[in-house]
Design a protein around this motif. Structure first.
Motif: not given
Length: 433
Positions: A92-104
């Motif tokens: 998701a980070l690579e796509r720039g998607a809104d559902d990326a959740a690195p904070h987890r």
């Protein structure tokens, strides 16, 4: 926290013949997850994601736990479902998607601190009405929005609490059970643990199973108990009749994820991102549970191996007939199916001598040993395999050829041949251009 893996030739041959690679699966799952967590922290920082600071703090804290309490860090990093979330987050980070959740990643670190019994406070955020501790469970807080700040406060003795929205919620000392959490939310606030059912039964992790098949929501107490009973009985059967399968499961599989059943029968799957877990609908009986586990641990072993090494040449686009599927399969999927059905054949090979319905067991053994054998020949005759892949498939073929030399009663053998012929005819009719 990152290490290199070396595959001894003897280990490859042991896997090819259906065995396990003692000690490797757990280390490989930890290593894969560690690399993924590092990628989450690194890419979120490089891309300027709002969750980058939480990810960086979480990764630093995990490094600290790894030094101070390596067993606790290993347990956290080896939890299979971390791989599903981390893989999805990197993508998701690579796509720039809104559902990326690195904070987890900060919540992952909080789980490690709790297991390590370190006197620390860890800050993370809620996820849709719950404060999650991946691999351990979640504190359900109805009415609390996603993104609410949470603090895990651990005193180092095993006692800990979660501070959320100005309230304090003591965590139960036994996390693998449900418990009321108290606080102003009253009985609605509760702890839902990842339960011990022989394997860990995870029906709370939001990333517990990728793909179109929906995982089941939280199982009620009696239903969870029924799952536990069936899984424990299945392992007792495997320990008694299939010790090699039981050893492989102890090496590889940690988690069972309950998924919804199909309209008829049962289904199961092993995700490439979490090969230490098995997703399955509730099996009908003890033997079907044992067979599912025997099938899926083969997928897990081969997925683990194919994560490290190319057994199929990259870019190969050929598709093949598979005796267990209605659709043409690419070479990598065909190899996966052959290896899994070698495990199915091995299961029935032992069951046919003790089953109450020996003709069925003999027939299943004959059908799937022959099917896997023929697919191995197909793969070796084509150009899809790498040299390492050819060595692996030749090892499979040695085991299957020995099994084909074993006597099967004539009627059971004929029944297997009829079933195989019927499947191929239906497949040809379906795909005739």
């Amino acid at each position: 926290m990152i290490r290199e893996f070396v595959l001894p030739p003897a280990a490859l041959d042991e896997l090819a013949h259906g065995g396990a690679w003692p000690g490797a699966p757990a280390a490989m799952e930890r290593g894969k997850n560690t690399l993924l967590l590092h990628a989450v922290a690194t890419r979120s920082r490089e891309l300027g994601h709002p969750g980058a600071q939480a990810a960086a703090d979480g990764y630093r804290l995990l490094t600290h736990v790894h030094r101070a309490a390596p067993a606790a860090a290993a347990q956290t990093l080896g939890y299979p479902l971390l791989g599903t979330w981390a893989s999805a987050t990197v993508a998701a980070l690579e796509r720039g998607a809104d559902d990326a959740a690195p904070h987890r990643l900060a919540a992952v670190a909080a789980a490690a601190v709790l297991l390590a019994r370190l006197p620390l406070t860890v800050r993370f955020h809620t996820d849709a009405g719950a404060a999650e501790l991946p691999g351990l469970g979640r504190l359900v807080l109805p009415g609390i929005a996603a993104g609410e700040p949470v603090a895990l406060v651990a005193d180092g003795s095993g006692a800990a609490r979660l501070d959320v929205a100005g309230e304090r919620f003591p965590l139960p000392r036994v996390l693998r059970a449900d418990a009321e959490a108290g606080g102003a939310h009253g009985e609605r606030a509760r702890w839902e643990g990842v339960r011990d059912a022989g394997f860990l039964l995870d029906d709370v992790d939001p990333w517990r199973f990728p793909g179109p098949i929906p995982p089941l929501e939280r199982l009620a107490g009696p239903e969870a108990a029924a799952w536990g009973t069936r899984l424990r009985r299945a392992m007792r059967l495997l320990n008694a009749r299939h010790p090699g399968v039981a050893r492989a499961l102890r090496e590889v599989t940690k988690v069972v994820v309950p998924i919804s059943p199909p309209e008829a029968g049962t289904r199961s799957a092993t995700a490439r991102t979490a090969y230490g877990s098995v997703a399955m609908s509730r099996p009908h009986d003890t033997r079907s549970a044992a067979l599912t586990l025997a099938h899926e641990v083969q997928h897990a072993k081969l997925t683990m191996l194919m994560d490290l090494f190319d057994l199929v040449r990259p870019g190969v686009r050929d598709h093949y007939y598979a005796p267990w599927r209605d659709d043409p399969r690419p070479a990598a999927a065909l190899l996966q199916g052959a290896y899994a059905h070698m495990g199915v054949a091995g299961f029935w090979r032992a069951e046919r001598h003790v089953a109450a319905d020996p003709e069925v067991a003999h027939s299943e053994f004959a059908r799937w040993r022959d099917a896997a054998y023929e697919v191995c020949l197909t793969l070796l005759a084509g150009g899809a395999l790498t040299p390492l892949g050819r060595r692996f498939v030749r090892g499979m073929l040695e085991t299957l050829a020995a099994w084909r030399a074993e006597r099967v009663p004539a009627e059971a053998s004929a029944r297997a041949r009829r079933a195989a012929a019927r499947h191929r005819l239906q497949w040809v009719a379906r795909h005739r251009s």
